[in-house]
Design a protein around this motif. Structure first.
Motif, mmCIF file in Angstrom:
data_model
loop_
_atom_site.group_PDB
_atom_site.id
_atom_site.type_symbol
_atom_site.label_atom_id
_atom_site.label_comp_id
_atom_site.label_asym_id
_atom_site.label_seq_id
_atom_site.Cartn_x
_atom_site.Cartn_y
_atom_site.Cartn_z
ATOM 1 N N VAL A 120 0.845 -1.205 0.000
ATOM 2 C CA VAL A 120 0.000 0.000 0.000
ATOM 3 C C VAL A 120 0.873 1.246 0.000
ATOM 4 N N GLY A 121 1.949 1.248 0.793
ATOM 5 C CA GLY A 121 2.833 2.409 0.833
ATOM 6 C C GLY A 121 3.480 2.708 -0.495
ATOM 7 N N SER A 122 3.684 1.674 -1.330
ATOM 8 C CA SER A 122 4.357 1.873 -2.614
ATOM 9 C C SER A 122 3.475 2.548 -3.658
ATOM 10 N N ILE A 123 2.155 2.508 -3.459
ATOM 11 C CA ILE A 123 1.263 3.119 -4.465
ATOM 12 C C ILE A 123 0.764 4.494 -4.036
ATOM 13 N N VAL A 124 1.205 4.965 -2.863
ATOM 14 C CA VAL A 124 0.814 6.291 -2.376
ATOM 15 C C VAL A 124 1.994 7.229 -2.551
ATOM 16 N N SER A 125 1.746 8.375 -3.163
ATOM 17 C CA SER A 125 2.828 9.330 -3.442
ATOM 18 C C SER A 125 2.921 10.437 -2.401
ATOM 19 N N ARG A 126 1.823 10.694 -1.675
ATOM 20 C CA ARG A 126 1.816 11.771 -0.687
ATOM 21 C C ARG A 126 1.523 11.191 0.691
ATOM 22 N N THR A 127 2.298 11.632 1.685
ATOM 23 C CA THR A 127 2.142 11.088 3.034
ATOM 24 C C THR A 127 0.774 11.432 3.633
ATOM 25 N N GLU A 128 0.164 12.543 3.187
ATOM 26 C CA GLU A 128 -1.150 12.913 3.722
ATOM 27 C C GLU A 128 -2.251 11.953 3.267
ATOM 28 N N ASP A 129 -1.986 11.194 2.197
ATOM 29 C CA ASP A 129 -2.980 10.227 1.718
ATOM 30 C C ASP A 129 -2.777 8.841 2.321
ATOM 31 N N LEU A 130 -1.721 8.681 3.107
ATOM 32 C CA LEU A 130 -1.357 7.350 3.587
ATOM 33 C C LEU A 130 -2.361 6.787 4.585
#
Length: 444
Positions: free
Chosen positions: A329-339
């Motif tokens: 999941v972390g690999s497909i998120v580009s912004r930490t606010e969307d994590l």
């Protein structure tokens, strides 16, 4: 695995361990745990707990000359003898002088409470049918369940004792009637199951220790998943957002980078949990806490080694299952606010397993819900540990659960690796399932 893999492991672990946020958080949690363990003792020191509660009663001169067996004064004398025989008396019954009238007596009793002479007082109402007066405890506190329960027990005891003594029974019969019944419990084992000791079941002390072990393992697994999962996902997302990932994958293959980060974070979390375990052990061995543990029959010597081995197996498998999913999941998120939103489904799966065991399994480990949960990979690390500690599941069920977990980890690892390999270089908005699937197919 070549040097690149171990380089990622070392870099991930060192980078996290050197971070001030990690060190401060670990210290704060350790302090909170220490305070929490010692909180009952701290409260008792300031609240006066452990001291006898002073209870007043109206010392009427008419009661002393009455021929009745159960007058308030005689009941108070019997209560004082009852509590005086205790090593640490819970209550102390003290007389308040008769003021001459009902209203004056009530006022005098309330004034004694107001002046902190007594904590509360007893009011007696005659009951001709039973021969024993109805008793009411009055105090300023809203709920006095501890005092009222103690009074109820002691009044029943002194009533029975007075009736027995007045019945002309011999000392032998009195001793026989008043001797408490001894009831021991043993967890039997109908087969040499995984949770039994040589198929002979467990004593009360062993059951108590198993319950404590189950609690600790469940909480440790939950903390490990929550802490490491968030750290793994946020670490990968932060590297993507800062473009460090582009440099990293030129030196290390994506799969080695993913599993290196998982192992590195595992070592960090393991060290953190070790610190918490040491803090717990140190605090639990303090005199005030050690005495409480001995009262419940809890001793480290009673830890079941079989349960401990299985607990470690399920801890490791549960950790790596969720860790691979968090990495994907972390690999497909580009912004930490969307994590936070992205990892919510995985977090809810872990929470579901935790709550199933805490609110359903600990009270009824043999329920159908627990049996089914034992074979659901996302719940089984919690459920099977509870069943192993508090019941006696067949050995084939335990190993089937482990096998399902291992197969699920392999599938999740393979799928997470493909997602990670495709997602680490996908920047901008969160990719759709169609875009992600297309990128995954390109990396066959």
């Amino acid at each position: 695995m070549n040097n690149g893999f171990w380089t990622v492991v070392g870099f991930t672990a060192k980078n996290k361990l050197r971070g001030k946020a990690f060190l401060v958080t670990t210290l704060i949690i350790a302090v909170i745990m220490s305070i929490g363990i010692n909180l009952p003792y701290i409260i008792s020191q300031f609240s006066g707990e452990g001291k006898a509660t002073v209870v007043g009663y109206l010392d009427s001169t008419a009661d002393k000359t009455s021929s009745q067996l159960f007058t308030p004064t005689r009941i108070a004398d019997m209560l004082n003898k009852y509590y005086g025989a205790q090593e640490k008396p819970e209550l102390k019954i003290v007389p308040i002088a008769d003021a001459g009238s009902a209203d004056a007596n009530e006022k005098a009793l309330k004034q004694a409470v107001s002046d902190d002479v007594i904590d509360g007082y007893l009011a007696f109402t005659p009951d001709p049918e039973s021969g024993f007066p109805a008793v009411t405890y009055k105090s300023e506190s809203l709920m006095e369940s501890k005092v009222s329960q103690s009074l109820k027990t002691s009044l029943q005891a002194v009533k029975m004792d007075a009736v027995i003594n007045g019945g002309g029974l011999s000392k032998e019969l009195k001793a026989l009637l008043t001797k408490p019944i001894e009831l021991n419990t043993v967890q039997i084992s109908t087969a040499a199951g995984a949770g039994s000791i040589d198929g002979q079941g467990k004593t009360t002390e062993q059951q108590g220790m198993d319950m404590a072990t189950v609690y600790v393992i469940i909480f440790m697994l939950f903390m490990a998943i929550m802490i490491s999962g968030q750290m793994i996902a946020s670490e990968i997302t932060a590297e993507k957002s800062s473009r460090v990932m582009e440099i990293l994958i030129t030196s290390v293959a994506p799969l080695k980078a993913m599993f290196g980060k998982i192992l590195g974070m595992f070592l960090v979390v393991l060290l953190q949990l070790a610190v918490y375990v040491v803090v717990i052990v140190i605090n639990m061995t303090l005199p005030q806490n050690a005495d409480k543990l001995s009262e419940f029959g809890i001793s480290l010597n009673e830890i079941d080694p079989v349960l401990l081995v299985y607990a470690v197996v399920f801890f490791l498998t549960g950790f790596f299952l969720f860790a691979t999913l968090f990495a994907a999941v972390g690999s497909i998120v580009s912004r930490t606010e969307d994590l936070g939103q992205a990892v919510l489904p995985i977090t809810m799966l872990s929470l579901a397993g935790f709550y199933i065991c805490m609110f359903g399994g600990l009270n009824n480990p043999g329920s159908m819900l627990m049996k089914v949960s034992s074979f659901i990979p996302f719940f089984s690390p919690y459920a099977m540990v509870v069943r192993l500690g508090l019941s006696d599941p067949p050995l084939w069920q335990v190993w089937l659960s482990v096998l399902i977990l291992l197969v699920t980890i392999l599938i999740a690892g393979w799928l997470s690796a493909k997602i990670y390999r495709a997602g680490v270089l996908m920047y901008g908005k969160k990719p759709s399932m169609k875009e992600l699937f297309k990128a995954m197919r390109a990396y066959r």
